[in-house]
Design an enzyme around this catalytic site. Structure first.
Site, PDB file in Angstrom:
ATOM      1  N   ARG A   1       0.617  14.233  13.119  1.00 56.43           N
ATOM      2  CA  ARG A   1       0.999  14.006  11.714  1.00 56.43           C
ATOM      3  C   ARG A   1       1.224  15.318  10.948  1.00 56.43           C
ATOM      4  NH1 ARG A   1      -0.663   8.819  10.400  1.00 56.43           N
ATOM      5  NH2 ARG A   1       0.960   8.839   8.821  1.00 56.43           N
TER       6      ARG A   1
ATOM      7  N   ASP B   1       4.849   0.316  12.051  1.00 55.16           N
ATOM      8  CA  ASP B   1       3.612  -0.272  11.518  1.00 55.16           C
ATOM      9  C   ASP B   1       3.439  -1.733  11.904  1.00 55.16           C
ATOM     10  OD1 ASP B   1       3.519   1.585   8.370  1.00 55.16           O
ATOM     11  OD2 ASP B   1       3.128   2.135  10.441  1.00 55.16           O
TER      12      ASP B   1
ATOM     13  N   CYS C   1      -4.527  12.323  12.917  1.00 54.38           N
ATOM     14  CA  CYS C   1      -5.273  11.061  12.808  1.00 54.38           C
ATOM     15  C   CYS C   1      -5.159  10.396  14.180  1.00 54.38           C
ATOM     16  CB  CYS C   1      -4.702  10.175  11.705  1.00 54.38           C
ATOM     17  SG  CYS C   1      -3.168   9.399  12.152  1.00 54.38           S
TER      18      CYS C   1
ATOM     19  N   LYS D   1       0.848  -1.201   0.000  1.00 55.59           N
ATOM     20  CA  LYS D   1       0.000   0.000   0.000  1.00 55.59           C
ATOM     21  C   LYS D   1       0.882   1.248   0.000  1.00 55.59           C
ATOM     22  CE  LYS D   1      -1.739   1.524   4.038  1.00 55.59           C
ATOM     23  NZ  LYS D   1      -1.402   2.924   4.330  1.00 55.59           N
ATOM     24  N   ASN D   2       1.926   1.254   0.844  1.00 54.43           N
ATOM     25  CA  ASN D   2       2.711   2.474   1.024  1.00 54.43           C
ATOM     26  C   ASN D   2       3.750   2.696  -0.068  1.00 54.43           C
ATOM     27  OD1 ASN D   2       1.162   3.025   3.211  1.00 54.43           O
ATOM     28  ND2 ASN D   2       2.676   2.454   4.742  1.00 54.43           N
TER      29      ASN D   2
ATOM     30  N   ARG E   1      -8.520  -0.741   4.771  1.00 57.79           N
ATOM     31  CA  ARG E   1      -7.634   0.274   4.168  1.00 57.79           C
ATOM     32  C   ARG E   1      -6.336  -0.381   3.700  1.00 57.79           C
ATOM     33  NH1 ARG E   1      -7.077   5.848   7.277  1.00 57.79           N
ATOM     34  NH2 ARG E   1      -5.796   6.056   5.430  1.00 57.79           N
TER      35      ARG E   1
HETATM   36  C1  EPZ Z   1       4.495   6.822   6.472  1.00 56.38           C
HETATM   37  O1  EPZ Z   1       3.740   7.862   7.062  1.00 56.38           O
HETATM   38  C2  EPZ Z   1       3.538   5.644   6.331  1.00 56.38           C
HETATM   39  N1  EPZ Z   1       2.440   6.004   5.439  1.00 56.38           N
HETATM   40  C3  EPZ Z   1       3.012   5.235   7.712  1.00 56.38           C
HETATM   41  O2  EPZ Z   1       2.200   4.088   7.538  1.00 56.38           O
HETATM   42  C4  EPZ Z   1       4.204   4.882   8.599  1.00 56.38           C
HETATM   43  O3  EPZ Z   1       3.728   4.577   9.885  1.00 56.38           O
HETATM   44  C5  EPZ Z   1       5.174   6.067   8.665  1.00 56.38           C
HETATM   45  O4  EPZ Z   1       5.583   6.440   7.329  1.00 56.38           O
HETATM   46  C6  EPZ Z   1       6.435   5.737   9.470  1.00 56.38           C
HETATM   47  O5  EPZ Z   1       7.075   4.650   8.898  1.00 56.38           O
HETATM   48  C7  EPZ Z   1       2.665   6.002   4.099  1.00 56.38           C
HETATM   49  O6  EPZ Z   1       3.752   5.720   3.621  1.00 56.38           O
HETATM   50  C8  EPZ Z   1       1.476   6.358   3.229  1.00 56.38           C
HETATM   51  P1  EPZ Z   1       6.663  10.064   8.551  1.00 56.38           P
HETATM   52  P2  EPZ Z   1       4.352   9.375   7.102  1.00 56.38           P
HETATM   53  O7  EPZ Z   1       6.583  11.356   7.812  1.00 56.38           O
HETATM   54  O8  EPZ Z   1       5.212   9.596   5.923  1.00 56.38           O
HETATM   55  C9  EPZ Z   1       7.099  13.317  11.964  1.00 56.38           C
HETATM   56  C10 EPZ Z   1       0.281   2.781   7.749  1.00 56.38           C
HETATM   57  O9  EPZ Z   1      -0.140   2.174   8.736  1.00 56.38           O
HETATM   58  N2  EPZ Z   1       6.907  14.296  10.885  1.00 56.38           N
HETATM   59  O10 EPZ Z   1       7.744   9.092   8.173  1.00 56.38           O
HETATM   60  O11 EPZ Z   1       3.211  10.296   7.348  1.00 56.38           O
HETATM   61  C11 EPZ Z   1       5.857  12.466  12.205  1.00 56.38           C
HETATM   62  O12 EPZ Z   1       4.966  13.112  13.094  1.00 56.38           O
HETATM   63  C12 EPZ Z   1       0.805   4.188   7.883  1.00 56.38           C
HETATM   64  O13 EPZ Z   1       0.370   2.281   6.588  1.00 56.38           O
HETATM   65  C13 EPZ Z   1       6.975  15.648  11.192  1.00 56.38           C
HETATM   66  O14 EPZ Z   1       7.167  16.039  12.346  1.00 56.38           O
HETATM   67  O15 EPZ Z   1       5.258   9.311   8.397  1.00 56.38           O
HETATM   68  C14 EPZ Z   1       6.453  11.208  12.783  1.00 56.38           C
HETATM   69  O16 EPZ Z   1       6.702  11.408  14.165  1.00 56.38           O
HETATM   70  C15 EPZ Z   1       0.546   4.722   9.274  1.00 56.38           C
HETATM   71  N3  EPZ Z   1       6.817  16.554  10.189  1.00 56.38           N
HETATM   72  C16 EPZ Z   1       7.807  11.075  12.058  1.00 56.38           C
HETATM   73  O17 EPZ Z   1       8.086  12.374  11.531  1.00 56.38           O
HETATM   74  C17 EPZ Z   1       6.607  16.159   8.873  1.00 56.38           C
HETATM   75  O18 EPZ Z   1       6.502  17.039   7.988  1.00 56.38           O
HETATM   76  C18 EPZ Z   1       7.821  10.071  10.915  1.00 56.38           C
HETATM   77  O19 EPZ Z   1       6.671  10.355  10.127  1.00 56.38           O
HETATM   78  C19 EPZ Z   1       6.520  14.783   8.597  1.00 56.38           C
HETATM   79  C20 EPZ Z   1       6.691  13.873   9.609  1.00 56.38           C
END
Ligand code: EPZ
Length: 426
Positions: free
Chosen positions: A121, A311, A116, A22-23, A405
């Site tokens: 996020r 995840d 969420c 999915k990702n 999802r």
């Molecule tokens: C991706 O989300 C995945 N989703 C998530 O999977 C996964 O849990 C996550 O990466 C971590 O591996 C997709 O790929 C569609 P991040 P993403 O940006 O990109 C902080 C699932 O279950 N952050 O890597 O949104 C954030 O709050 C989903 O399939 C900022 O502060 O996650 C987090 O603490 C859930 N500012 C950390 O970074 C930003 O601009 C990592 O988040 C972006 C992120």
């Protein structure tokens, strides 16, 4: 609404085939916006999230056609550059259209995804990176309204923490920029590598795949893609854990063991036998004298790839409730990713949450009993499925739209492993 009903306590045995990730599918679909033409994506899973993303793409003017797991997206005629709130609020990954729309059209108006269940996020890294490339971003009315007055210019982009979609969004923005962009502390997840492979096949010039330092040499033109989605490593881990939790044995096929280094290590440390080929993983319990296997209790701490994936934290916690000792599970990525704890406790699990850590006192392989529980987010719901499969008696899981999802043909795949599971109206 529908619920999932599980008659637990049955060891799972057999083979299960993994779907596309999915990702990876979501960012690769977004990348087809970068250049006009008929793009072909293969091994695309049919999920609630991929269907939502296709609707978002069609809203932009993309024509889509699906034949089994092959998705054809024709992005020749884009009609506007806006991703509306009603679509984005159901799937935050919609923010991934921001980068490619700016690279293709020079403008984009995308609803802020909002928080969420698992955390705030934010997307500040996405905005910071775009501004480093020369994009003007205005945040108003719950939207990011972005545009460029001149071609994007390559720059250095440093991530405070590795962001998966942040890296993906900014890669798609930078591939057509003038000059060179260097990403520092970039995400190294396999899904980022899948996107880099697709962009390079389209004519981009990105170096540093699988490392935290990426170099993007801007190019003038890209060409339509023909690309295959990698297997879903989180679905793979979910089924491995489910088989282990029921005291069963089986083989997960169509997967890539190299994408799960941390989980396989933890399962081996917990006492399971794991076999690997280049596209399958087999899991079983060593031959034993006692009727029930003794599962070791092994700590985990979630980290960016190649560390233990956040995840798979909830699924692993369900397994550790069946352990023979105490372990500590630490969640370092998201601030509120323990919502499965209260539901697992309803099934008899002994867990104590202390800040970002959960202390799990394993109660042995028959430590859980079925109960009505509620899904709260995608991965928490899969941990309830695992607990229901392992528990004695019946478990009813409500709000299973969360599950749909991210898990393709879940009931069919579990039934194929011998589980007694079905859907009912609430
Ligand atoms: C991706 O989300 C995945 N989703 C998530 O999977 C996964 O849990 C996550 O990466 C971590 O591996 C997709 O790929 C569609 P991040 P993403 O940006 O990109 C902080 C699932 O279950 N952050 O890597 O949104 C954030 O709050 C989903 O399939 C900022 O502060 O996650 C987090 O603490 C859930 N500012 C950390 O970074 C930003 O601009 C990592 O988040 C972006 C992120």
């Amino acid at each position: 609404m529908e619920k999932l009903v599980i008659e637990g306590g049955i060891p799972l045995h057999g083979e299960v085939r993994i779907s596309g990730a999915k990702n990876a599918a979501l960012p690769l679909m977004a990348a087809t916006l970068l250049t006009p033409g008929r793009h072909i994506l293969r091994n695309v899973p049919d999920l609630r999230d991929t269907r939502t993303f296709i609707r978002l793409m069609e809203n932009l003017g993309v024509k889509s056609e699906r034949k089994d797991d092959v998705l054809i997206l024709d992005s020749t005629h884009l009609v506007h550059a806006e991703a509306p709130y009603d679509l984005v609020k159901t799937m935050r990954a919609s923010v991934l259209v921001l980068g490619p729309l700016l690279a293709r059209l020079g403008k984009a108006k995308v609803s802020l995804p909002g928080g969420c269940a698992i955390g705030a996020r934010p997307i500040n890294f996405h905005i910071m990176g775009l501004e480093r490339l020369g994009v003007t971003c205005k945040l108003e009315g719950g939207y990011v309204d972005a545009h460029i007055d001149a071609p994007m210019q390559g720059n250095v982009i440093y991530f405070d923490v590795p962001s998966v979609t942040g890296t993906e969004n900014l890669l798609m923005a930078a591939v057509l920029a003038e000059g060179t962009t260097v990403f520092k502390n970039a995400a190294r997840e396999p899904e980022v590598g899948n996107l880099i492979d697709m962009l390079n096949k389209m004519g981009a010039r990105i170096e540093g795949r699988d490392t935290d330092r990426l170099t993007v040499h801007g190019v003038k033109e890209l060409f339509p893609a023909d690309c295959t989605i990698i297997p879903d490593r989180i679905e793979t881990g979910t089924y491995l854990i489910a088989i282990a939790a029921t005291g069963g044995s089986g083989t997960v096929t169509g997967c890539n063991p190299a994408h799960l280094p941390s989980l396989l290590e933890k399962l081996r440390s917990a006492g399971l036998s794991i076999g690997e080929t280049e596209n399958s993983i087999s899991i079983s319990w060593p031959s034993r004298l006692q009727a029930l296997p003794a599962l070791g209790s092994v700590d985990i701490k979630t980290m960016p790839y190649p560390g233990y994936p956040t995840d798979l934290q909830a699924q692993y916690m369900a397994l550790m409730t069946l352990g023979s000792d105490i372990c500590v599970i630490t969640e370092t990525i998201f601030e509120n990713r323990f919502m499965h704890v209260a539901e697992l406790q309803r099934m008899g699990a002994k867990i104590r949450v202390d800040g970002h850590s959960a202390v799990v006192s394993g109660r042995g392989m028959n430590g859980l009993s079925g109960a009505p529980v509620m899904a709260t987010d995608l991965r928490a719901s899969s941990s309830l499925v695992i607990a229901g499969l392992a528990a004695s008696g019946r478990t009813d899981i409500s709000r299973i739209y969360h599950l749909e999802r991210g898990y393709e043909n879940l009931v069919e795949k579990l039934t194929g492993l011998g589980a007694r599971v079905w859907k009912e109206q609430e």
